[in-house]
Design an enzyme around this catalytic site. Structure first.
Site, mmCIF file in Angstrom:
data_model
loop_
_atom_site.group_PDB
_atom_site.id
_atom_site.type_symbol
_atom_site.label_atom_id
_atom_site.label_comp_id
_atom_site.label_asym_id
_atom_site.label_seq_id
_atom_site.Cartn_x
_atom_site.Cartn_y
_atom_site.Cartn_z
ATOM 1 N NE ARG A 23 -50.713 15.223 131.872
ATOM 2 C CZ ARG A 23 -51.842 15.479 132.371
ATOM 3 N NH1 ARG A 23 -52.886 14.920 132.322
ATOM 4 N NH2 ARG A 23 -51.665 16.676 133.237
ATOM 5 C CG HIS A 64 -52.953 7.690 136.749
ATOM 6 N ND1 HIS A 64 -53.908 8.011 136.385
ATOM 7 C CD2 HIS A 64 -52.128 9.059 136.893
ATOM 8 C CE1 HIS A 64 -54.268 9.255 136.716
ATOM 9 N NE2 HIS A 64 -53.210 9.916 137.018
ATOM 10 C CE LYS A 123 -59.806 16.958 141.969
ATOM 11 N NZ LYS A 123 -58.648 16.660 141.417
#
Length: 158
Positions: free
Chosen positions: A90, A17, A41
């Site tokens: 990624r 990040h 979450k």
């Protein structure tokens, strides 16, 4: 002024990040790191803790600011006059998901999404994997900023 947002939950922030944020900071006049408030979450760190951590690890980038948001990212962008989103990619599965989000975001608001390939050194790295490794006593130093490593050890191993 060229503005961009780097959104995420950052629970915790990883070196991957941080690499995307740093690279964005070199390209844009102002980078807003937007921390998602996701009430559905369960997080290891509170939103306020994540903001403090992000402010500390980005302190060397004068054009980076950290804010929290909830709801639609494109609404946050419009409210803050931010025309573009930067997303680190990624692997191919990231691209598949992020492309659909980018197309929806553009359709909803005209906000552009720019994809930045992750440094290969961090292509395997995710917050959930870091937490799992740390939870079971594995060494995550080098995967997260030193401050985050210390906090993870304290939080997960008491």
């Amino acid at each position: 002024m060229r503005r961009v947002v780097c959104p995420g939950s950052f629970d915790p922030i990883t070196n991957g990040h941080l690499d995307i944020i740093a690279r964005s900071a070199r390209l844009y006049d102002e980078v807003t790191v937007a921390v998602l408030i996701n009430l559905e979450k369960s997080s290891l760190f509170t939103v306020d803790e994540r903001i403090e951590i992000l402010q500390a690890v980005t302190k060397d980038f004068p054009n980076v600011k950290v804010r929290k948001f909830h709801g639609l990212l494109v609404d946050f962008c419009k409210q803050n006059d931010i025309p573009a989103i930067v997303k680190g990619i990624r692997v191919v599965s990231d691209f598949d998901y992020e492309l659909q989000m980018a197309q929806l975001n553009y359709r909803l608001s005209g906000v552009e999404t720019l994809f930045m390939p992750t440094n290969p050194e961090y292509s395997f790295l995710s917050s959930s994997r870091v937490k799992e490794i740390a939870r079971y006593g594995g060494d995550v130093s080098g995967l997260v900023p030193d401050m985050v490593h210390k906090l993870l050890v304290e939080r997960l191993r008491g």
